[in-house]
Scaffold this active site. Structure first.
Site, mmCIF file in Angstrom:
data_model
loop_
_atom_site.group_PDB
_atom_site.id
_atom_site.type_symbol
_atom_site.label_atom_id
_atom_site.label_comp_id
_atom_site.label_asym_id
_atom_site.label_seq_id
_atom_site.Cartn_x
_atom_site.Cartn_y
_atom_site.Cartn_z
ATOM 1 N N LYS A 184 0.841 -1.128 -0.280
ATOM 2 C CA LYS A 184 -0.257 0.040 0.017
ATOM 3 C C LYS A 184 1.048 1.529 0.157
ATOM 4 O O LYS A 184 0.602 1.990 -1.045
ATOM 5 C CB LYS A 184 -1.008 0.116 1.114
ATOM 6 C CG LYS A 184 -2.343 -0.916 1.555
ATOM 7 C CD LYS A 184 -2.433 -1.258 2.170
ATOM 8 C CE LYS A 184 -2.204 -0.710 3.835
ATOM 9 N NZ LYS A 184 -1.514 -2.536 4.369
ATOM 10 N N ARG A 244 12.037 -6.296 5.130
ATOM 11 C CA ARG A 244 11.461 -4.594 4.646
ATOM 12 C C ARG A 244 12.344 -4.009 5.445
ATOM 13 O O ARG A 244 12.882 -3.484 7.042
ATOM 14 C CB ARG A 244 9.849 -4.373 5.033
ATOM 15 C CG ARG A 244 9.945 -3.090 4.764
ATOM 16 C CD ARG A 244 8.284 -3.067 4.163
ATOM 17 N NE ARG A 244 7.366 -3.192 5.834
ATOM 18 C CZ ARG A 244 6.072 -2.931 5.709
ATOM 19 N NH1 ARG A 244 5.597 -2.956 4.866
ATOM 20 N NH2 ARG A 244 6.006 -3.033 7.105
#
Ligand code: AMP
Length: 215
Positions: free
Chosen positions: A13, A126
């Site tokens: 997102k 990440r």
């Protein structure tokens, strides 16, 4: 145009929101970013929510709705991208009411669909640039020079405290219990578009563009 990017943690997102900001001059409203900012600036609210976030639970509707209301009041000519908000039905109702008060509406809800097993791998590798927000991954998208952001040259690369497997499992549980009902909610309202979030970043962007052109 005002849109929501809906999907579990790690669906991409934030990455897609940043592209829409660059390409369409929209304003990204990420409640996760706002809460992390409140934490790092040490506000009373930031201190209150820190442990809740680290556990991977949701902070109260009242807090996030307040944050969003404040930002909406500032306006956005290119429209808003809601990233990580709403996450509950109460937040979705509140967003509808806030937009209506401003004489605006929600134009599209993009559900970014991804396979659960892929999320764990995505999230645990990440890291992001603390200065420009570029998102990287240890295996699939490392920086060209170790420790230096490709995009802005900063060495302020960060990992989120909640990007570990235990916290991710809790975040996924919260997503399925409290946020996934929003898929049905927006489907019934007639503004849901589903894209495959597992593709390469440009392919996902293309699918989102096509969905927005049809909205
Ligand atoms: P995110 O960056 O969107 O993954 O959000 C990180 C964390 O912030 C979440 O795990 C929640 O603890 C909190 N958070 C962000 N947005 C919301 C929201 N809309 N409602 C409740 N909690 C939120």
């Amino acid at each position: 145009m005002n849109i929501i990017l809906l999907g579990p943690p790690g669906a991409g997102k934030g990455t897609q929101a940043r592209k829409l900001v660059e390409e369409r001059g929209m304003v990204q409203l990420s409640t996760g970013d706002m809460l992390r900012e409140a934490r790092s600036s040490g506000t009373e609210m930031g201190q209150r929510v820190a442990q809740v976030m680290d556990r991977g639970e949701l902070v109260t509707d009242e807090i996030v709705i307040g944050l969003i209301a404040e930002k909406l009041a500032q306006g956005a000519t290119g429209g808003f991208i809601f990233d990580g908000f709403p996450r509950t039905l109460a937040q979705a109702d509140a967003l509808g009411a806030l937009l209506a008060e401003m004489g605006q509406k929600l134009d599209a809800v993009i559900e970014m669909r991804v396979d659960d097993a892929a999320l764990v791998a995505r999230i645990t590798g990440r890291f992001t640039c603390g200065d420009c927000g570029e998102v990287y991954h240890d295996q699939t998208r490392p920086t060209k020079v170790e420790g230096v952001c490709d995009s802005c040259g900063s060495s302020n690369l960060k990992r989120r405290a909640d990007d570990n497997e235990e916290s991710l499992r809790q975040r996924l549980m919260e997503y399925y219990k409290k946020t996934s009902p929003l898929i049905g909610y927006y489907y019934a309202k007639g503004n849901l578009h589903v894209v495959d979030g597992l593709g390469e970043i440009p392919a996902v962007s293309g699918d989102i563009k096509a969905a927005l052109d049809n909205a």
